[in-house]
Write a protein that holds these residues in place. Sequence first.
Motif, mmCIF file in Angstrom:
data_model
loop_
_atom_site.group_PDB
_atom_site.id
_atom_site.type_symbol
_atom_site.label_atom_id
_atom_site.label_comp_id
_atom_site.label_asym_id
_atom_site.label_seq_id
_atom_site.Cartn_x
_atom_site.Cartn_y
_atom_site.Cartn_z
ATOM 1 N N SER A 63 0.826 -1.212 0.000
ATOM 2 C CA SER A 63 0.000 0.000 0.000
ATOM 3 C C SER A 63 0.858 1.260 0.000
ATOM 4 O O SER A 63 0.390 2.350 -0.359
ATOM 5 C CB SER A 63 -0.941 0.008 1.209
ATOM 6 O OG SER A 63 -0.214 0.135 2.428
ATOM 7 N N ARG A 65 3.641 1.486 -1.801
ATOM 8 C CA ARG A 65 4.286 1.553 -3.111
ATOM 9 C C ARG A 65 3.326 2.129 -4.140
ATOM 10 O O ARG A 65 2.165 1.726 -4.220
ATOM 11 C CB ARG A 65 4.729 0.159 -3.577
ATOM 12 C CG ARG A 65 5.921 -0.412 -2.829
ATOM 13 C CD ARG A 65 6.271 -1.801 -3.394
ATOM 14 N NE ARG A 65 6.493 -1.762 -4.829
ATOM 15 C CZ ARG A 65 7.665 -1.478 -5.409
ATOM 16 N NH1 ARG A 65 8.720 -1.208 -4.655
ATOM 17 N NH2 ARG A 65 7.781 -1.475 -6.725
ATOM 18 N N PRO A 66 3.803 3.081 -4.926
ATOM 19 C CA PRO A 66 2.920 3.671 -5.952
ATOM 20 C C PRO A 66 2.574 2.700 -7.068
ATOM 21 O O PRO A 66 1.513 2.802 -7.663
ATOM 22 C CB PRO A 66 3.751 4.850 -6.479
ATOM 23 C CG PRO A 66 5.172 4.456 -6.210
ATOM 24 C CD PRO A 66 5.131 3.716 -4.910
ATOM 25 N N GLU A 67 3.464 1.744 -7.338
ATOM 26 C CA GLU A 67 3.251 0.798 -8.426
ATOM 27 C C GLU A 67 3.442 -0.635 -7.925
ATOM 28 O O GLU A 67 4.267 -0.894 -7.058
ATOM 29 C CB GLU A 67 4.235 1.056 -9.575
ATOM 30 C CG GLU A 67 4.053 2.408 -10.264
ATOM 31 C CD GLU A 67 2.762 2.478 -11.047
ATOM 32 O OE1 GLU A 67 2.278 1.399 -11.463
ATOM 33 O OE2 GLU A 67 2.233 3.593 -11.237
ATOM 34 N N PRO A 68 2.685 -1.570 -8.490
ATOM 35 C CA PRO A 68 2.878 -2.975 -8.118
ATOM 36 C C PRO A 68 4.102 -3.552 -8.805
ATOM 37 O O PRO A 68 4.597 -2.998 -9.786
ATOM 38 C CB PRO A 68 1.600 -3.641 -8.650
ATOM 39 C CG PRO A 68 1.234 -2.806 -9.837
ATOM 40 C CD PRO A 68 1.577 -1.389 -9.439
ATOM 41 N N ARG A 70 5.725 -6.049 -11.326
ATOM 42 C CA ARG A 70 5.171 -6.663 -12.538
ATOM 43 C C ARG A 70 5.299 -8.183 -12.486
ATOM 44 O O ARG A 70 4.338 -8.907 -12.678
ATOM 45 C CB ARG A 70 5.882 -6.100 -13.777
ATOM 46 C CG ARG A 70 5.739 -4.581 -13.909
ATOM 47 C CD ARG A 70 4.277 -4.164 -13.944
ATOM 48 N NE ARG A 70 4.119 -2.721 -13.964
ATOM 49 C CZ ARG A 70 2.967 -2.097 -13.875
ATOM 50 N NH1 ARG A 70 1.852 -2.812 -13.731
ATOM 51 N NH2 ARG A 70 2.900 -0.781 -13.886
ATOM 52 N N ARG A 107 1.789 -7.897 -6.747
ATOM 53 C CA ARG A 107 1.257 -7.258 -7.948
ATOM 54 C C ARG A 107 0.039 -6.402 -7.642
ATOM 55 O O ARG A 107 -0.631 -5.913 -8.541
ATOM 56 C CB ARG A 107 0.909 -8.332 -8.979
ATOM 57 C CG ARG A 107 2.132 -9.126 -9.452
ATOM 58 C CD ARG A 107 1.730 -10.305 -10.298
ATOM 59 N NE ARG A 107 1.278 -9.885 -11.614
ATOM 60 C CZ ARG A 107 0.356 -10.532 -12.337
ATOM 61 N NH1 ARG A 107 -0.223 -11.609 -11.836
ATOM 62 N NH2 ARG A 107 0.029 -10.092 -13.529
ATOM 63 N N LYS A 108 -0.273 -6.267 -6.336
ATOM 64 C CA LYS A 108 -1.365 -5.419 -5.855
ATOM 65 C C LYS A 108 -2.692 -5.802 -6.489
ATOM 66 O O LYS A 108 -3.515 -4.958 -6.828
ATOM 67 C CB LYS A 108 -1.045 -3.940 -6.098
ATOM 68 C CG LYS A 108 0.235 -3.473 -5.425
ATOM 69 C CD LYS A 108 0.479 -1.984 -5.584
ATOM 70 C CE LYS A 108 -0.334 -1.185 -4.603
ATOM 71 N NZ LYS A 108 0.104 0.239 -4.555
ATOM 72 N N GLN A 109 -2.901 -7.110 -6.625
ATOM 73 C CA GLN A 109 -4.176 -7.598 -7.112
ATOM 74 C C GLN A 109 -5.122 -7.813 -5.934
ATOM 75 O O GLN A 109 -4.692 -7.923 -4.787
ATOM 76 C CB GLN A 109 -4.000 -8.912 -7.880
ATOM 77 C CG GLN A 109 -3.211 -8.777 -9.169
ATOM 78 C CD GLN A 109 -3.075 -10.100 -9.894
ATOM 79 O OE1 GLN A 109 -2.956 -11.147 -9.280
ATOM 80 N NE2 GLN A 109 -3.094 -10.042 -11.212
#
Length: 244
Positions: A63, A65-68, A70, A107-109
């Motif tokens: 949460s 991190r701005p980006e997950p 890959r 991957r912030k899914q």
Amino acid sequence: MDNFRLESPQSSIYSPNYSFAFKFENEHNYRKTAGWMGDNWHTSFYYSLAYVTFIFFGKIYMSTRPEPFRLKGPLALWNVRISSFWTWLFILSKAPELIDTVFVVLRKQKLIFLHWYHHATVLIFTWYAYADEASTGRWYSTMNYSVHAVMYTYYALRACGIKIPRQLAMSITISQILQMIMGTYVTIYAYYCKSMGQPCGISFSTLYAGIAIYISYFILFAQFFISSYFGGSKSSSKKEKKVQ
């Protein structure tokens, strides 16, 4: 911890009794491995506890991190891993399968309850059932192997960026639901046989746990199927998360 088993010490359900068996199958001492699993079955709780702890803190970390991550390459490689062979390695494979969730978190899914509940409980139950030398074990492992063979191939192709027909995803979920129905039937039938005094190499504790777990899996997979494919949302296809 003391060994909790066995009600049927002469059980031989894990010894090879096929028309053909490889040398290493015949050399495998299933009673020794079952004894080790029984003496150390509490270890499955440690794995599941570490797993749930990672989910909690991993989601907190992601949460921030701005980006997950890959992870396209590692994810594709993970999904084409060779399946473990036979029952003992099938049980042990449930521990590294927890890594499936690592990819979901990093991957912030969306991580649905069914995903991590299934992973955590199936590890504990299969470990316990193997140590009990449960006669239903071959049904459980064969069904799971069959579904996973198709499922992991599907997710490996998706991880490689290959578009797969939506109908295939639906068929995989349907096969999982059928697996839970069959698992419930097999366990209840084993309970009936044992209650009638018929020889059945499984303890009542394993039967109770098996019935409860399979029914809960059936309910959750059915709910997942309905919400994913008949939820009325245009974005329902995005809900197709990996559950095994």
